[in-house]
Design a protein around this motif. Structure first.
Motif, PDB file in Angstrom:
ATOM      1  N   LEU A  19      55.937  28.380  55.874  1.00 19.68           N
ATOM      2  CA  LEU A  19      54.519  28.581  55.594  1.00 19.68           C
ATOM      3  C   LEU A  19      54.334  29.636  54.496  1.00 19.68           C
ATOM      4  CD1 LEU A  19      51.711  27.689  56.491  1.00 19.68           C
ATOM      5  CD2 LEU A  19      51.801  29.404  58.301  1.00 19.68           C
ATOM      6  N   ALA A  20      55.125  30.698  54.565  1.00 21.24           N
ATOM      7  CA  ALA A  20      55.049  31.752  53.557  1.00 21.24           C
ATOM      8  C   ALA A  20      55.463  31.229  52.182  1.00 21.24           C
ATOM      9  CB  ALA A  20      55.933  32.930  53.960  1.00 21.24           C
ATOM     10  N   LEU A  21      56.509  30.419  52.140  1.00 17.26           N
ATOM     11  CA  LEU A  21      56.955  29.834  50.873  1.00 17.26           C
ATOM     12  C   LEU A  21      55.862  28.966  50.255  1.00 17.26           C
ATOM     13  CD1 LEU A  21      60.642  28.759  51.686  1.00 17.26           C
ATOM     14  CD2 LEU A  21      59.920  30.489  50.024  1.00 17.26           C
ATOM     15  N   LYS A  22      55.216  28.161  51.075  1.00 18.11           N
ATOM     16  CA  LYS A  22      54.171  27.273  50.565  1.00 18.11           C
ATOM     17  C   LYS A  22      52.998  28.063  50.001  1.00 18.11           C
ATOM     18  CE  LYS A  22      53.404  24.452  54.084  1.00 18.11           C
ATOM     19  NZ  LYS A  22      54.239  24.948  55.210  1.00 18.11           N
ATOM     20  N   MET A  23      52.595  29.107  50.715  1.00 19.10           N
ATOM     21  CA  MET A  23      51.473  29.919  50.249  1.00 19.10           C
ATOM     22  C   MET A  23      51.829  30.662  48.966  1.00 19.10           C
ATOM     23  SD  MET A  23      48.762  29.470  51.938  1.00 19.10           S
ATOM     24  CE  MET A  23      48.092  28.922  53.520  1.00 19.10           C
ATOM     25  N   LYS A  24      53.037  31.179  48.892  1.00 14.40           N
ATOM     26  CA  LYS A  24      53.476  31.869  47.679  1.00 14.40           C
ATOM     27  C   LYS A  24      53.449  30.916  46.486  1.00 14.40           C
ATOM     28  CE  LYS A  24      55.375  35.282  45.348  1.00 14.40           C
ATOM     29  NZ  LYS A  24      54.582  36.474  44.982  1.00 14.40           N
ATOM     30  N   MET A  25      53.883  29.686  46.707  1.00 13.19           N
ATOM     31  CA  MET A  25      53.850  28.681  45.646  1.00 13.19           C
ATOM     32  C   MET A  25      52.421  28.430  45.176  1.00 13.19           C
ATOM     33  SD  MET A  25      55.159  24.691  45.655  1.00 13.19           S
ATOM     34  CE  MET A  25      53.810  24.118  46.719  1.00 13.19           C
ATOM     35  N   LEU A  26      51.482  28.325  46.100  1.00 11.83           N
ATOM     36  CA  LEU A  26      50.095  28.063  45.728  1.00 11.83           C
ATOM     37  C   LEU A  26      49.503  29.203  44.913  1.00 11.83           C
ATOM     38  CD1 LEU A  26      48.553  26.412  48.932  1.00 11.83           C
ATOM     39  CD2 LEU A  26      49.210  25.308  46.792  1.00 11.83           C
ATOM     40  N   PHE A  27      49.845  30.422  45.263  1.00 11.47           N
ATOM     41  CA  PHE A  27      49.329  31.561  44.514  1.00 11.47           C
ATOM     42  C   PHE A  27      49.888  31.562  43.094  1.00 11.47           C
ATOM     43  CE2 PHE A  27      47.473  32.932  48.327  1.00 11.47           C
ATOM     44  CZ  PHE A  27      46.660  34.044  48.073  1.00 11.47           C
ATOM     45  N   GLU A  28      51.151  31.220  42.941  1.00  7.08           N
ATOM     46  CA  GLU A  28      51.743  31.150  41.600  1.00  7.08           C
ATOM     47  C   GLU A  28      51.096  30.036  40.774  1.00  7.08           C
ATOM     48  OE1 GLU A  28      55.867  31.420  40.815  1.00  7.08           O
ATOM     49  OE2 GLU A  28      56.290  32.642  42.577  1.00  7.08           O
ATOM     50  N   ILE A  29      50.874  28.900  41.389  1.00  9.25           N
ATOM     51  CA  ILE A  29      50.251  27.783  40.679  1.00  9.25           C
ATOM     52  C   ILE A  29      48.846  28.157  40.218  1.00  9.25           C
ATOM     53  CG2 ILE A  29      49.321  25.448  40.971  1.00  9.25           C
ATOM     54  CD1 ILE A  29      51.741  24.819  42.741  1.00  9.25           C
ATOM     55  N   ALA A  30      48.080  28.798  41.087  1.00 14.97           N
ATOM     56  CA  ALA A  30      46.727  29.221  40.714  1.00 14.97           C
ATOM     57  C   ALA A  30      46.759  30.121  39.484  1.00 14.97           C
ATOM     58  CB  ALA A  30      46.069  29.957  41.881  1.00 14.97           C
ATOM     59  N   SER A  31      47.676  31.069  39.462  1.00 16.62           N
ATOM     60  CA  SER A  31      47.782  31.992  38.333  1.00 16.62           C
ATOM     61  C   SER A  31      48.193  31.269  37.061  1.00 16.62           C
ATOM     62  CB  SER A  31      48.794  33.100  38.661  1.00 16.62           C
ATOM     63  OG  SER A  31      48.356  33.865  39.767  1.00 16.62           O
ATOM     64  N   LEU A  32      49.087  30.291  37.185  1.00 15.20           N
ATOM     65  CA  LEU A  32      49.533  29.539  36.014  1.00 15.20           C
ATOM     66  C   LEU A  32      48.400  28.697  35.417  1.00 15.20           C
ATOM     67  CD1 LEU A  32      53.080  28.455  37.248  1.00 15.20           C
ATOM     68  CD2 LEU A  32      52.576  29.935  35.296  1.00 15.20           C
ATOM     69  N   TYR A  33      47.451  28.295  36.243  1.00 12.73           N
ATOM     70  CA  TYR A  33      46.291  27.555  35.742  1.00 12.73           C
ATOM     71  C   TYR A  33      45.191  28.496  35.232  1.00 12.73           C
ATOM     72  CZ  TYR A  33      47.774  22.845  37.036  1.00 12.73           C
ATOM     73  OH  TYR A  33      48.431  21.639  37.102  1.00 12.73           O
ATOM     74  N   GLY A  34      45.432  29.812  35.353  1.00 11.11           N
ATOM     75  CA  GLY A  34      44.488  30.770  34.796  1.00 11.11           C
ATOM     76  C   GLY A  34      43.477  31.329  35.765  1.00 11.11           C
ATOM     77  N   TYR A  35      43.703  31.173  37.077  1.00 10.11           N
ATOM     78  CA  TYR A  35      42.754  31.664  38.070  1.00 10.11           C
ATOM     79  C   TYR A  35      43.304  32.911  38.757  1.00 10.11           C
ATOM     80  CZ  TYR A  35      40.482  27.236  37.192  1.00 10.11           C
ATOM     81  OH  TYR A  35      39.858  26.193  36.567  1.00 10.11           O
ATOM     82  N   ASP A  36      42.465  33.921  38.874  1.00  7.31           N
ATOM     83  CA  ASP A  36      42.864  35.225  39.389  1.00  7.31           C
ATOM     84  C   ASP A  36      42.789  35.239  40.918  1.00  7.31           C
ATOM     85  OD1 ASP A  36      43.372  37.860  39.943  1.00  7.31           O
ATOM     86  OD2 ASP A  36      41.960  38.666  38.469  1.00  7.31           O
ATOM     87  N   VAL A  37      43.932  35.271  41.562  1.00  9.99           N
ATOM     88  CA  VAL A  37      43.974  35.180  43.024  1.00  9.99           C
ATOM     89  C   VAL A  37      43.575  36.478  43.708  1.00  9.99           C
ATOM     90  CG1 VAL A  37      45.666  33.323  43.084  1.00  9.99           C
ATOM     91  CG2 VAL A  37      46.454  35.692  42.976  1.00  9.99           C
ATOM     92  N   ARG A  38      43.272  37.519  42.929  1.00 11.00           N
ATOM     93  CA  ARG A  38      42.723  38.728  43.544  1.00 11.00           C
ATOM     94  C   ARG A  38      41.279  38.496  43.966  1.00 11.00           C
ATOM     95  NH1 ARG A  38      44.073  42.855  38.798  1.00 11.00           N
ATOM     96  NH2 ARG A  38      43.272  41.030  37.680  1.00 11.00           N
ATOM     97  N   ASN A  39      40.678  37.453  43.429  1.00 17.57           N
ATOM     98  CA  ASN A  39      39.314  37.069  43.782  1.00 17.57           C
ATOM     99  C   ASN A  39      39.330  36.352  45.128  1.00 17.57           C
ATOM    100  OD1 ASN A  39      36.871  35.567  44.032  1.00 17.57           O
ATOM    101  ND2 ASN A  39      36.576  35.645  41.820  1.00 17.57           N
ATOM    102  N   LEU A  40      38.523  36.816  46.066  1.00 18.02           N
ATOM    103  CA  LEU A  40      38.498  36.239  47.408  1.00 18.02           C
ATOM    104  C   LEU A  40      38.194  34.747  47.384  1.00 18.02           C
ATOM    105  CD1 LEU A  40      38.541  36.472  50.496  1.00 18.02           C
ATOM    106  CD2 LEU A  40      36.137  37.134  50.408  1.00 18.02           C
ATOM    107  N   LYS A  41      37.273  34.335  46.510  1.00 21.46           N
ATOM    108  CA  LYS A  41      36.903  32.921  46.455  1.00 21.46           C
ATOM    109  C   LYS A  41      38.073  32.056  45.985  1.00 21.46           C
ATOM    110  CE  LYS A  41      31.937  33.650  45.930  1.00 21.46           C
ATOM    111  NZ  LYS A  41      30.726  33.443  45.092  1.00 21.46           N
ATOM    112  N   GLU A  42      38.934  32.619  45.130  1.00 22.04           N
ATOM    113  CA  GLU A  42      40.111  31.866  44.702  1.00 22.04           C
ATOM    114  C   GLU A  42      41.099  31.710  45.853  1.00 22.04           C
ATOM    115  OE1 GLU A  42      40.402  30.175  42.104  1.00 22.04           O
ATOM    116  OE2 GLU A  42      38.629  30.924  41.074  1.00 22.04           O
TER     117      GLU A  42
END
Length: 244
Positions: free
Chosen positions: A121-144
């Protein structure tokens, strides 16, 4: 002889096909499978259910409130093709890592098999956060981060629930304006139930001596890849809507 499609056109075509799969109504076979799943769930020992639910709760709390997943640098000024070449590399990395982890824990019997659940589960979530950043979205934002949870839910849900989640993903710009300032508006119970029901059988088989290693490797590989594909298309929707 026609011209070759651009990368943007290929991505748009893939997105259209993916949208059709997300919007299709649940069929007879899926409804039957869901009923069987509910029946099987009733036969699984409660301690297994509790272990899964606890892992989901802890991980989702970490996603929303922790800094563990927010280390990826936001990527700007890249074409869609440049972004997705990197995204595909990260999906491959996490897919292979998850498969190796599933094989090791699956070979270790019930205790290690149960340990696989929060690790994967941790691996999957880490992957999603990296993908979001690569698409240009800031995961420090709660809505992201909430968007990431919906991507996760879209991947690991029954078709009927997937239809509802896809409506939110497909019209995120409008929906995010209605999001509360805190996380209490998110349906945690449904999130947990859908995810648990979706993967319970596969994870239960991973606990069976003799086949656990093979099941763990295949399941982790396949479902991590599916999550990556869902994330790619979910972010394509937003990027292409922003261009219009």
């Amino acid at each position: 002889m026609g011209r070759e499609m651009t990368y943007q056109e290929k991505a748009s075509l893939e997105l259209s096909m993916w949208k059709c799969r997300m919007e299709k109504p649940p069929g007879f076979a899926e409804n039957v499978a869901k009923k069987i799943q509910v029946r099987i769930n009733s036969l699984i020992p409660e301690k297994i259910h509790n272990a899964f639910t606890t892992a989901i709760k802890q991980m989702t709390r970490a996603v929303i409130f922790g800094a563990t997943f927010t280390t990826a640098k936001v990527v700007n000024d890249r074409t869609l093709e440049q972004r997705e070449l990197r995204v595909l590399e990260r999906i491959k990395f996490y897919r292979n890592t998850a498969a190796a982890e599933g094989a090791v824990t699956g070979a270790g019997g019930i205790l290690l098999g149960l340990a696989d659940f929060p690790i994967w589960l941790a691996l999957k979530m880490k992957m999603l956060f990296e993908i979001a950043s690569l698409y240009g979205y800031d995961v420090r934002n709660l809505k992201e981060r909430i968007y990431i949870l919906y991507i996760f839910e879209l991947t690991f849900s029954s078709q009927s629930h997937r239809n509802s989640v896809f409506e939110l993903i497909n019209d995120w710009e409008k929906y995010e304006k209605r999001l509360p300032e805190d996380i209490h508006g998110f349906d945690w119970l449904k999130f947990q139930q859908e995810y648990r029901d979706y993967i319970d059988i596969a994870k239960l088989l991973q606990l069976v001596p003799g086949i656990g290693a093979a099941v763990g490797a295949v399941v982790n590989h396949k479902l991590t890849d599916k999550l990556g594909t869902t994330a790619m298309n979910a972010y394509r929707i937003r990027l292409m809507q922003e261009v219009k």
